[in-house]
Design a protein around this motif. Structure first.
Motif, PDB file in Angstrom:
ATOM      1  N   SER A 105      16.387  14.020 -28.000  1.00  0.00           N
ATOM      2  CA  SER A 105      16.369  15.464 -28.246  1.00  0.00           C
ATOM      3  C   SER A 105      15.325  15.829 -29.304  1.00  0.00           C
ATOM      4  CB  SER A 105      17.750  15.944 -28.692  1.00  0.00           C
ATOM      5  OG  SER A 105      18.701  15.790 -27.665  1.00  0.00           O
ATOM      6  N   SER A 107      12.685  14.027 -30.106  1.00  0.00           N
ATOM      7  CA  SER A 107      11.360  13.757 -29.543  1.00  0.00           C
ATOM      8  C   SER A 107      10.892  14.912 -28.674  1.00  0.00           C
ATOM      9  CB  SER A 107      11.396  12.460 -28.728  1.00  0.00           C
ATOM     10  OG  SER A 107      11.748  11.360 -29.538  1.00  0.00           O
ATOM     11  N   VAL A 108      11.760  15.397 -27.802  1.00  0.00           N
ATOM     12  CA  VAL A 108      11.401  16.530 -26.946  1.00  0.00           C
ATOM     13  C   VAL A 108      11.146  17.772 -27.793  1.00  0.00           C
ATOM     14  CG1 VAL A 108      12.223  18.070 -25.118  1.00  0.00           C
ATOM     15  CG2 VAL A 108      12.649  15.618 -24.966  1.00  0.00           C
ATOM     16  N   VAL A 152       7.473  19.565 -27.773  1.00  0.00           N
ATOM     17  CA  VAL A 152       7.331  20.935 -27.263  1.00  0.00           C
ATOM     18  C   VAL A 152       6.832  21.868 -28.358  1.00  0.00           C
ATOM     19  CG1 VAL A 152       8.628  22.917 -26.380  1.00  0.00           C
ATOM     20  CG2 VAL A 152       9.026  20.649 -25.431  1.00  0.00           C
ATOM     21  N   THR A 189      18.469  22.212 -25.598  1.00  0.00           N
ATOM     22  CA  THR A 189      17.139  21.615 -25.443  1.00  0.00           C
ATOM     23  C   THR A 189      16.618  21.781 -24.026  1.00  0.00           C
ATOM     24  OG1 THR A 189      17.657  19.977 -27.154  1.00  0.00           O
ATOM     25  CG2 THR A 189      15.793  19.515 -25.701  1.00  0.00           C
ATOM     26  N   TYR A 190      17.379  21.294 -23.057  1.00  0.00           N
ATOM     27  CA  TYR A 190      16.918  21.366 -21.676  1.00  0.00           C
ATOM     28  C   TYR A 190      17.078  22.768 -21.094  1.00  0.00           C
ATOM     29  CZ  TYR A 190      17.078  16.325 -22.271  1.00  0.00           C
ATOM     30  OH  TYR A 190      16.884  15.057 -22.747  1.00  0.00           O
ATOM     31  N   LEU A 221      14.316  25.019 -22.598  1.00  0.00           N
ATOM     32  CA  LEU A 221      13.062  24.567 -21.998  1.00  0.00           C
ATOM     33  C   LEU A 221      12.937  25.082 -20.560  1.00  0.00           C
ATOM     34  CD1 LEU A 221      10.493  22.821 -22.091  1.00  0.00           C
ATOM     35  CD2 LEU A 221      11.905  20.887 -21.365  1.00  0.00           C
ATOM     36  N   ALA A 245       6.998  17.778 -22.043  1.00  0.00           N
ATOM     37  CA  ALA A 245       8.416  17.477 -22.262  1.00  0.00           C
ATOM     38  C   ALA A 245       8.835  16.232 -21.489  1.00  0.00           C
ATOM     39  CB  ALA A 245       9.272  18.680 -21.857  1.00  0.00           C
ATOM     40  N   ALA A 285       7.579  13.156 -23.203  1.00  0.00           N
ATOM     41  CA  ALA A 285       8.364  12.860 -24.395  1.00  0.00           C
ATOM     42  C   ALA A 285       9.688  12.190 -24.033  1.00  0.00           C
ATOM     43  CB  ALA A 285       8.621  14.149 -25.182  1.00  0.00           C
ATOM     44  N   VAL A 286      10.335  12.674 -22.960  1.00  0.00           N
ATOM     45  CA  VAL A 286      11.594  12.063 -22.520  1.00  0.00           C
ATOM     46  C   VAL A 286      11.371  10.621 -22.090  1.00  0.00           C
ATOM     47  CG1 VAL A 286      13.390  12.140 -20.751  1.00  0.00           C
ATOM     48  CG2 VAL A 286      12.669  14.248 -21.869  1.00  0.00           C
TER      49      VAL A 286
END
Length: 378
Positions: A157, A159-160, A164, A226-227, A230, A311, A314-315
């Protein structure tokens, strides 16, 4: 109810296989896509009503504009109403839907908190779901669920979030970057405040300190915000052929993370539901503000396709690090916590038979629920 765990275990032995789990996941994904495909159909059916409402909006804006122009000093309320009526009717309806979602999620969150404090039906349902999922534990499923739960963990989370934010800042989309930071940090602050206020102990835990508290689920909230936020940025001003796969992938990922928390015994069902409600309310609040005040920004400011690629990278990078360096140790910790919870559950059953009332008090260093005999678990 003593024979319930054995009955559930027998069913699990017969039906819980990799093929069955993949089949259920496929059915859930298909159902999610079909439901999302109904949204454009619903919009098409409501289009005549929307056009009529838009005509009324234009008429009202014209009448109010004439009244405001006739006055030497127009009232502030009239000016604000005119600014609202000058917006497209579809945008106004979207704001109303978001407001309704915000109110519904807020009410659900407060209701769940009250039910947890009271310790009635919701707590009994939590215990039933926990007991049934514990009987479904399998070695191969443990590995899959730990991998899924890491998608909503802090490493991925963060990292994303950082990737972003850096992309938006580099693109000079400063307002969008600030909204993104507010979404992640604000949701985290709400989770910490609720955890501290509720102080609800997890059914099993590998955490200590504030993270040893269960309500609401930090993974569920973080994954939803987060998701979800996004996906909101990626879907802005995009056609439905783009929105549907993005929303479907987001819904499947967020739902899978919540299921993994329940399977691993880290949360009660009400914790995950509260995390989803909190996250969705936060998205509705910030998404409405962003869409209402800042969407007329240049179309290429966010660059949705490139943002999605950033994104996703990053994941993949963060998950690769977790899988290579952290997965074996994390898997072992989850299994130890599950074994400790199973031992405590057996002890609670013996105490219940002897007439004592089991309860979840403070965890033993945050790793397993304690036993008390004077109050029900919260």
């Amino acid at each position: 109810m003593p024979e319930l765990p054995a009955r559930v275990g027998a069913i699990a032995d017969a039906w819980v296989t990799p093929g069955t789990v993949l089949g259920l996941l496929g059915l859930f994904t298909l159902a999610t896509v079909l439901l999302l495909c109904l949204v454009p159909l619903l919009v098409a059916l409501l289009r005549p009503l929307v056009r009529w409402l838009d005509g009324m909006r234009v008429w009202g804006a014209g009448a109010l504009s004439a009244r405001v122009a006739a006055r030497h000093r127009p009232r502030r309320l009239s000016t604000l109403t005119l600014r609202v009526l000058e917006r497209d009717i579809a945008e106004l309806l979207l704001v109303l839907v978001a407001g309704a979602a915000l109110l519904a999620c807020g009410a659900a969150l407060f209701w769940l908190a009250a039910e947890v404090v009271e310790g009635e039906e919701v707590v009994h349902l939590d215990q039933l779901v926990f007991a049934q999922l514990r009987a479904w534990r399998r070695d191969w499923l443990d590995v899959a669920m730990v991998a899924v739960t890491e998608l909503g963990g802090a490493r991925i989370s963060v990292s994303v979030g950082v990737a972003v934010f850096a992309w938006l800042w580099w693109r000079r989309a400063w307002v969008t970057a600030l909204y993104w930071a507010a979404a992640l940090l604000g949701a985290r602050a709400c989770v910490m405040a609720l955890k501290l206020g509720m102080a609800r102990v997890r059914p099993a835990s590998i955490y200590s300190g504030l993270e040893s508290y269960s309500f609401p689920s930090g993974h569920a909230t973080a994954s939803m915000v987060t998701y979800g936020f996004l996906a909101f940025l990626l879907c802005l001003r995009q056609p439905w052929r783009v929105r549907i796969p993005v929303l479907a992938l987001t819904a499947v990922a967020v739902a899978a993370i919540g299921v993994s928390r329940l399977y691993l015994g880290m949360h009660w069902l009400s914790d995950v539901a509260a995390g989803y409600a909190l996250g969705l309310a936060w998205i509705a609040l910030l998404g409405t503000a962003y869409h209402t005040l800042h969407v007329p920004a240049p179309r290429d400011a966010v660059a949705p396709w490139r943002l999605g690629a950033v994104a996703a990278a990053a994941v993949v990078a963060a998950f690769g690090y977790v899988a290579w360096f952290r997965m074996p140790d994390t898997l072992e910790r989850y299994r130890e916590a599950g074994a400790a919870a199973a031992t405590v559950g057996a002890q609670q059953a013996l105490l219940a038979t002897a007439g004592a009332i089991p309860a979840a008090g403070r965890s033993c260093d945050g790793r397993c629920p304690a036993l008390q005999s004077d109050s029900p678990p919260r």
